[in-house]
Design a protein around this motif. Structure first.
Motif, short mmCIF file in Angstrom:
data_model
loop_
_atom_site.label_atom_id
_atom_site.label_comp_id
_atom_site.label_asym_id
_atom_site.label_seq_id
_atom_site.Cartn_x
_atom_site.Cartn_y
_atom_site.Cartn_z
N SER A 266 36.27 54.65 45.07
CA SER A 266 37.37 54.09 44.29
C SER A 266 36.95 54.12 42.82
N PRO A 267 37.19 55.25 42.15
CA PRO A 267 36.76 55.38 40.76
C PRO A 267 37.25 54.23 39.90
N THR A 268 36.33 53.70 39.11
CA THR A 268 36.63 52.58 38.23
C THR A 268 36.20 52.98 36.83
N PRO A 269 37.15 53.03 35.89
CA PRO A 269 36.84 53.58 34.58
C PRO A 269 35.75 52.85 33.80
N TYR A 270 35.50 51.59 34.09
CA TYR A 270 34.53 50.85 33.31
C TYR A 270 33.18 50.70 34.01
N PHE B 294 38.33 40.27 38.31
CA PHE B 294 37.62 41.17 39.23
C PHE B 294 36.75 40.33 40.14
N PRO B 295 36.77 40.61 41.45
CA PRO B 295 37.46 41.71 42.11
C PRO B 295 38.92 41.37 42.43
N LYS B 296 39.83 42.14 41.89
CA LYS B 296 41.25 41.86 42.07
C LYS B 296 41.67 41.93 43.53
N GLU B 297 40.92 42.70 44.33
CA GLU B 297 41.25 42.83 45.75
C GLU B 297 41.04 41.53 46.51
N LEU B 298 40.29 40.62 45.92
CA LEU B 298 39.97 39.36 46.60
C LEU B 298 40.66 38.15 45.99
N ASP C 191 29.64 56.34 37.20
CA ASP C 191 29.81 57.19 38.37
C ASP C 191 28.67 56.91 39.35
N HIS C 192 28.96 57.04 40.63
CA HIS C 192 27.97 56.87 41.71
C HIS C 192 27.38 55.45 41.75
N PHE C 193 28.12 54.48 41.23
CA PHE C 193 27.66 53.09 41.22
C PHE C 193 27.96 52.45 42.57
N PHE D 20 32.38 28.51 41.87
CA PHE D 20 32.50 27.07 41.62
C PHE D 20 33.98 26.70 41.61
N TYR D 21 34.34 25.71 42.40
CA TYR D 21 35.69 25.16 42.38
C TYR D 21 35.65 23.73 41.87
N CYS D 22 36.66 23.35 41.12
CA CYS D 22 36.88 21.97 40.72
C CYS D 22 38.38 21.73 40.79
N GLN D 23 38.77 20.93 41.75
CA GLN D 23 40.18 20.70 42.03
C GLN D 23 40.84 22.06 42.28
N ASN D 24 41.81 22.45 41.49
CA ASN D 24 42.49 23.73 41.71
C ASN D 24 42.07 24.79 40.69
N HIS D 25 40.83 24.70 40.22
CA HIS D 25 40.31 25.64 39.23
C HIS D 25 39.05 26.31 39.75
N ILE D 26 38.78 27.49 39.19
CA ILE D 26 37.57 28.24 39.50
C ILE D 26 36.88 28.56 38.17
N LEU D 27 35.56 28.47 38.16
CA LEU D 27 34.79 28.75 36.94
C LEU D 27 34.52 30.24 36.84
N LEU D 28 34.95 30.85 35.73
CA LEU D 28 34.81 32.28 35.53
C LEU D 28 34.17 32.59 34.19
N CYS D 29 33.41 33.67 34.15
CA CYS D 29 32.91 34.21 32.89
C CYS D 29 34.05 34.98 32.23
N LYS D 30 34.23 34.75 30.95
CA LYS D 30 35.31 35.38 30.19
C LYS D 30 34.74 36.49 29.33
N HIS D 31 35.36 37.65 29.41
CA HIS D 31 34.93 38.83 28.65
C HIS D 31 36.10 39.34 27.81
N GLN D 32 35.77 40.14 26.80
CA GLN D 32 36.80 40.78 25.99
C GLN D 32 36.34 42.17 25.59
N ASP D 33 37.23 43.14 25.80
CA ASP D 33 37.00 44.51 25.34
C ASP D 33 38.35 45.15 25.06
N ASP D 34 38.43 46.46 25.07
CA ASP D 34 39.69 47.13 24.73
C ASP D 34 40.81 46.83 25.73
N ARG D 35 40.50 46.25 26.89
CA ARG D 35 41.53 45.84 27.85
C ARG D 35 42.09 44.47 27.51
N GLY D 36 41.44 43.76 26.61
CA GLY D 36 41.80 42.38 26.32
C GLY D 36 40.81 41.46 27.02
#
Length: 148
Positions: A75-79, A126-130, A82-84, A11-27
């Motif tokens: 591309s192993p991802t710690p969070y 995420f995905p930071k590559e995009l 495995d085999h995902f 979802f875009y609105c002007q120059n913003h994108i709607l994102l789900c916000k999460h919090q864990d040990d990474r912040g």
């Protein structure tokens, strides 16, 4: 193991994108709303269910913007497990209408936020590559494949 199919709303609105916000040990970290398609469920049914669960909104499902493979064996991802292997279908979200409270937040999800596109480089997204694809709204390459 078969790949998991996921639908993700953009979802875009002007120059913003709607994102789900999460919090864990990474912040704080952010992803586009959406999730797994259940057996017997259409992509559009999953789109609507996931939006109600994570955001409490109804919206129209637009066109497919891009498709991405996520393969942790390459591309192993710690969070992630495995085999995902997940095939993510990013679709345009149109006319979001916030009608209720989110009914089933994902683990670690604390809400949602409209994030300015210029900030995607400075947050854990995420995905930071995009990031540049989302910032520029350039979905000319539909299949994003698996990016390292």
């Amino acid at each position: 193991m078969n790949p998991r199919l996921s639908v993700r709303a953009v979802f875009y609105c002007q120059n913003h994108i709607l994102l789900c916000k999460h919090q864990d040990d990474r912040g704080f970290w952010y992803i586009t709303p959406g999730g797994g398609v259940e057996h017997g469920e259409t992509l559009e049914e999953a789109f609507h269910r996931e939006l109600m669960e994570e955001l409490g909104i109804q919206a129209e499902m637009g066109d497919v913007l891009c498709i991405r493979d996520l393969i942790t064996d390459r591309s192993p991802t710690p969070y992630l497990p495995d085999h995902f292997h997940q095939l993510e279908v990013f679709v345009e979200g149109i006319k979001p209408n916030f009608i209720a409270q989110a009914s089933n937040l994902d683990p670690a999800q604390i809400g949602y936020e409209w994030v300015h596109l210029d900030k995607l480089d400075n947050i854990l997204f995420f995905p930071k590559e995009l990031v540049s694809v989302f910032q520029n709204r350039d979905f000319s390459t539909i299949y994003q494949g698996h990016k390292l």
